[in-house]
Design a protein around this motif. Structure first.
Motif, short mmCIF file in Angstrom:
data_model
loop_
_atom_site.label_atom_id
_atom_site.label_comp_id
_atom_site.label_asym_id
_atom_site.label_seq_id
_atom_site.Cartn_x
_atom_site.Cartn_y
_atom_site.Cartn_z
N ASP A 182 2.08 6.25 -7.03
CA ASP A 182 1.01 7.13 -7.49
C ASP A 182 1.41 8.59 -7.36
O ASP A 182 1.13 9.41 -8.24
CB ASP A 182 -0.28 6.87 -6.70
N GLU A 183 2.07 8.92 -6.25
CA GLU A 183 2.52 10.29 -6.01
C GLU A 183 3.54 10.71 -7.07
O GLU A 183 3.46 11.81 -7.63
CB GLU A 183 3.15 10.37 -4.62
N GLU A 190 0.83 -1.20 0.00
CA GLU A 190 0.00 0.00 0.00
C GLU A 190 0.87 1.25 0.00
O GLU A 190 0.63 2.18 -0.76
CB GLU A 190 -0.92 0.00 1.22
N LEU A 246 3.80 9.46 -10.06
CA LEU A 246 3.09 9.55 -11.33
C LEU A 246 2.33 10.87 -11.44
O LEU A 246 2.35 11.52 -12.48
CB LEU A 246 2.12 8.37 -11.48
N GLU A 247 1.69 11.29 -10.35
CA GLU A 247 0.97 12.56 -10.35
C GLU A 247 1.92 13.73 -10.57
O GLU A 247 1.62 14.65 -11.33
CB GLU A 247 0.22 12.75 -9.03
N GLN A 287 2.86 13.74 -14.20
CA GLN A 287 1.77 14.22 -15.04
C GLN A 287 1.60 15.73 -14.89
O GLN A 287 1.34 16.42 -15.87
CB GLN A 287 0.47 13.51 -14.68
N ASN A 305 2.72 1.49 -3.39
CA ASN A 305 1.82 1.95 -4.46
C ASN A 305 1.48 3.42 -4.29
O ASN A 305 1.36 4.15 -5.27
CB ASN A 305 0.55 1.11 -4.50
N ALA A 306 1.31 3.88 -3.04
CA ALA A 306 1.01 5.29 -2.80
C ALA A 306 2.17 6.16 -3.27
O ALA A 306 1.95 7.21 -3.88
CB ALA A 306 0.74 5.53 -1.32
#
Length: 102
Positions: A82-83, A75, A85-86, A89, A78-79
């Motif tokens: 994701d951070e 978890e 990736l954000e 982006q 993955n967090a």
């Protein structure tokens, strides 16, 4: 205290689980050592098959513990992905806005 001594990380319940864990950590540069409880090792596989319960304790170097624990904490891992990736982006969107003609 011995520098870089090994400390307990987790327990694998099958040989296959241990191999997957060992390879996953090795790919990330973290060597492991093990200690089996009870009837174990290659003899267990010969007499009882490869899919029998095992109690394989997995140890990593003290200096690698935090990274290994993070890799196993899916978890949190993955967090963080994701951070990242954000952020990537957001950076791409900023670049697109700068490149737009006025």
């Amino acid at each position: 205290m011995i520098e870089d001594q090994y400390i307990y990380l987790t327990m694998a319940t099958t040989d296959i689980e241990f191999l997957l864990l060992k390879n996953y950590l090795s790919v990330n540069g973290i060597p492991v050592i093990t200690k089996e409880k009870g009837f174990g090792g290659p003899i267990r596989s010969i007499f009882m098959g490869n899919f029998t319960p095992a109690h394989i304790e997995v140890f990593v170097r003290d200096s690698d513990y935090d990274e290994a624990a993070m890799l196993l904490d899916y978890e949190k891992f993955n967090a963080e992905l994701d951070e990242e990736l954000e952020l990537a982006q957001d950076g791409d969107e900023d670049d697109e806005e700068k490149n737009k003609p006025n």
